[in-house]
Scaffold this motif. Structure first.
Motif, PDB file in Angstrom:
ATOM      1  N   ASP A  25       0.813  -1.228   0.000  1.00  0.00           N
ATOM      2  CA  ASP A  25       0.000   0.000   0.000  1.00  0.00           C
ATOM      3  C   ASP A  25       0.842   1.271   0.000  1.00  0.00           C
ATOM      4  O   ASP A  25       0.484   2.275   0.624  1.00  0.00           O
ATOM      5  CB  ASP A  25      -0.940   0.019   1.220  1.00  0.00           C
ATOM      6  N   ILE A  26       1.954   1.240  -0.755  1.00  0.00           N
ATOM      7  CA  ILE A  26       2.784   2.429  -0.935  1.00  0.00           C
ATOM      8  C   ILE A  26       2.439   3.063  -2.273  1.00  0.00           C
ATOM      9  O   ILE A  26       2.488   2.402  -3.316  1.00  0.00           O
ATOM     10  CB  ILE A  26       4.289   2.075  -0.898  1.00  0.00           C
ATOM     11  N   VAL A  27       2.072   4.320  -2.252  1.00  0.00           N
ATOM     12  CA  VAL A  27       1.823   5.052  -3.497  1.00  0.00           C
ATOM     13  C   VAL A  27       3.173   5.454  -4.068  1.00  0.00           C
ATOM     14  O   VAL A  27       3.917   6.231  -3.459  1.00  0.00           O
ATOM     15  CB  VAL A  27       0.961   6.298  -3.248  1.00  0.00           C
ATOM     16  N   THR A  28       3.521   4.910  -5.218  1.00  0.00           N
ATOM     17  CA  THR A  28       4.862   5.111  -5.763  1.00  0.00           C
ATOM     18  C   THR A  28       5.022   6.468  -6.420  1.00  0.00           C
ATOM     19  O   THR A  28       4.070   7.037  -6.963  1.00  0.00           O
ATOM     20  CB  THR A  28       5.203   4.018  -6.788  1.00  0.00           C
ATOM     21  N   THR A  29       6.248   6.959  -6.365  1.00  0.00           N
ATOM     22  CA  THR A  29       6.633   8.191  -7.040  1.00  0.00           C
ATOM     23  C   THR A  29       7.844   7.898  -7.916  1.00  0.00           C
ATOM     24  O   THR A  29       8.413   6.793  -7.873  1.00  0.00           O
ATOM     25  CB  THR A  29       6.990   9.285  -6.021  1.00  0.00           C
TER      26      THR A  29
END
Length: 238
Positions: free
Chosen positions: A62-66
């Motif tokens: 659940d990590i929103v990637t950048t």
């Protein structure tokens, strides 16, 4: 002109070596350093490139990637592996028959060997050097994860680089790996593939993926060498 006309490309993880424990620990450390959170779930690794594993692992947790995540994770993963050099020797192992297959093929004057792996280069080289397999492989010219190329594209790149370095024109190459995804990459690159059931895939799954030859493992050196020679033999005129 070089007498070399056959190229063997080896997958590393679960084909030549088992370093799963060290890999899991390194990923957990790299994940914590990159996100500030503990790793709960690691993405499946067989046949995948490092960037695929990283992006899926971030998503699974659940990590929103950048745009910054991949390069930061790659750096952290490289450093985590380097810090575990001793653990690779203590907890890693060369799979049964792998050393014998490589050393026997190395005695053939017509054959060169390199690697094609989803690992980033520094980590791939650590696995090979710490477990004593590097001396028989042209590791300078292998195909490694770059974040840009697919494994199929890396296969052709490894073949070209090895030929240029050794002054050889390879009539045929063969890929030896353990996962259906690796088999598929070889098929895309029009390269014969020997699949060994030393990873998580069964022999039936490897056959269904389209492997030219399927072996239970690498323990029968003569069978491995014969498969390599047969699959790289010059095509006979119709």
């Amino acid at each position: 002109m070089s007498t070399l006309n056959r190229l063997v490309l080896w997958n590393i993880d679960n084909t030549l070596v088992d370093v799963a424990r060290v890999t899991r620990e390194a990923y957990a450390e790299a994940f914590r350093r990159t996100t500030g959170r503990p790793l709960v779930r690691l993405a499946p690794t067989p046949g995948r490139t490092e960037s695929e594993i990283i992006f899926e692992t971030l998503a699974f947790n659940d990590i929103v990637t950048t745009d910054d995540h991949l390069p930061a994770f790659m750096v952290a993963l490289t450093e985590a592996f380097a810090a575990r050099r001793g653990d690779l020797r203590r907890h890693g192992r060369v799979l049964a028959g792998a050393r014998e297959a490589i050393t026997t093929l190395a005695t053939r004057k017509d054959t060169a060997q390199t690697v094609l792996t989803g690992s980033i280069r520094p980590n791939a080289l650590l696995k090979l050097t710490e477990l004593g397999l590097d001396r028989w492989l042209n590791i300078d010219t292998g195909g490694y994860e770059t974040g840009v190329y697919s494994k199929a594209a890396l296969l052709e790149l490894a073949r070209t680089r090895t030929g240029e370095k050794l002054g050889a024109r390879f009539g045929q190459a063969v890929y030896i790996a353990d996962s259906p995804r690796d088999v598929q990459a070889a098929r895309i690159a029009y390269t014969p593939v020997i699949a060994v059931a030393t990873g998580s895939a069964t022999q039936a799954e490897l056959r269904a993926a389209g492997a030219d030859t399927v072996l239970a493992d690498l323990t029968d050196t003569a069978t491995v060498v014969r498969a390599v020679v047969d699959l790289t033999a010059p095509a006979r005129p119709a």
